[in-house]
Scaffold this motif. Sequence first.
Motif, short mmCIF file in Angstrom:
data_model
loop_
_atom_site.label_atom_id
_atom_site.label_comp_id
_atom_site.label_asym_id
_atom_site.label_seq_id
_atom_site.Cartn_x
_atom_site.Cartn_y
_atom_site.Cartn_z
N GLU A 1 0.88 -1.15 0.03
CA GLU A 1 -0.03 -0.09 -0.08
C GLU A 1 0.90 1.18 0.06
N GLY A 2 0.51 2.31 -0.52
CA GLY A 2 1.09 3.52 -0.75
C GLY A 2 2.18 3.60 -1.97
N ALA A 3 2.72 4.67 -2.13
CA ALA A 3 3.31 4.70 -3.53
C ALA A 3 4.78 4.51 -3.30
N LYS A 4 5.48 3.54 -4.03
CA LYS A 4 6.84 3.37 -4.05
C LYS A 4 7.63 4.14 -4.92
N PRO A 5 8.77 4.86 -4.03
CA PRO A 5 9.48 5.80 -4.99
C PRO A 5 10.14 5.25 -6.10
N ASP A 6 10.20 6.31 -7.19
CA ASP A 6 10.80 5.70 -8.40
C ASP A 6 12.21 6.21 -8.39
N GLN A 7 12.91 6.48 -7.50
CA GLN A 7 14.19 7.18 -7.36
C GLN A 7 14.98 6.62 -5.92
N PRO A 8 16.31 6.69 -5.76
CA PRO A 8 16.99 6.10 -4.68
C PRO A 8 16.64 7.02 -3.56
N VAL A 9 16.44 6.49 -2.42
CA VAL A 9 15.89 7.05 -1.06
C VAL A 9 16.35 6.27 -0.08
N LEU A 10 16.16 6.79 1.37
CA LEU A 10 16.78 6.19 2.48
C LEU A 10 15.56 5.76 3.06
N TYR A 11 15.04 4.29 2.97
CA TYR A 11 14.30 3.51 3.42
C TYR A 11 14.23 3.23 4.91
N VAL A 12 13.50 3.69 5.82
CA VAL A 12 13.59 3.50 7.20
C VAL A 12 12.48 2.42 7.64
N ALA A 13 12.72 1.36 7.91
CA ALA A 13 11.69 0.28 7.75
C ALA A 13 11.26 -0.49 9.27
N GLN B 1 31.78 5.63 9.58
CA GLN B 1 31.85 4.76 8.59
C GLN B 1 30.69 4.31 7.99
N MET B 2 29.62 4.49 8.80
CA MET B 2 28.11 4.20 8.19
C MET B 2 27.90 5.41 6.94
N VAL B 3 28.29 6.66 7.56
CA VAL B 3 27.92 7.75 6.83
C VAL B 3 28.72 7.57 5.19
N ARG B 4 30.20 7.43 5.59
CA ARG B 4 31.08 7.10 4.45
C ARG B 4 30.49 5.98 3.38
N LEU C 1 22.54 9.33 9.43
CA LEU C 1 22.84 8.98 8.25
C LEU C 1 21.69 9.99 7.31
N TYR C 2 20.72 10.00 7.68
CA TYR C 2 19.65 10.93 6.86
C TYR C 2 20.26 12.45 6.62
N ALA D 1 23.35 13.27 7.00
CA ALA D 1 24.71 13.37 6.07
C ALA D 1 24.43 13.04 4.56
N LEU D 2 23.49 12.29 4.24
CA LEU D 2 23.16 11.98 2.92
C LEU D 2 22.39 12.87 2.09
N GLY D 3 21.50 13.57 2.84
CA GLY D 3 20.76 14.60 2.25
C GLY D 3 19.71 13.69 1.23
N MET D 4 19.23 12.73 1.51
CA MET D 4 18.32 12.02 0.81
C MET D 4 16.78 12.12 1.58
N ALA D 5 15.72 11.95 0.74
CA ALA D 5 14.66 11.93 1.15
C ALA D 5 14.45 10.60 1.92
#
Length: 228
Positions: free
Chosen positions: A62-74, A129-132, A168-169, A171-175
Amino acid sequence: MIAWLRTAAFSLVFYGLSVPIVLFAPVAAVFGQPTLIRYVRIWVLTQRWSAATFLGIRWRREGAKPDQPVLYVAKHQSMFDAVQAPVLLDAPVIVLKRELARIPVWGWTVQRYGAIVVDRDASAKALRQMVREGKAARAAGRSILIFPEGTRVRPGEQPPLRSGFAGLYRALGMAAVPVANDSGRLWPKTGAKRPGMVTFLFGEPIPPGLSRDEVEARAHRGINALDR
């Protein structure tokens, strides 16, 4: 009794098939990451077929799956949601506990597939390390998957998010896209599994640049949206 018999049949078939699949995974890895990603898909679909056939467990999105790379938080409630993630989320790089990376054969293979290995203590060194490695995944055009509660939780449990997600969110500047699921209702950590429908709910994307408090609050609500 029927539930236990179905669970036993599933375990016999799925784990019996998993042994040769996992043992041959390093061979697939030799041929490169794209080949390994396709190979992992076989294992994911094997679990999906076995769960539907022997347990009566199916899934829906359910819901829209992104069509570009994102940071999934699950949310992580069961082995089912963890195994299904590579296909459901289109082969994301997975933030993985170091203990899992040390499992012979499987740990090496999952790192070849694409994993960011971190320590539980969330030290400054571990976060750097995680950010890198997260930035490397972003540069490669892949999404990243993190289970921000740090471990599997029972249905209804809503522990606070660990600090690694916000770092991580930021540092990466991703949705960031929260993904809720209710697989724990049917797939408990111990005991017989029950038939039914597992829902994976994609929440509204969280734009980059929010404060830690706001992004954690929105992510927490998103991954717990199916708790009743």
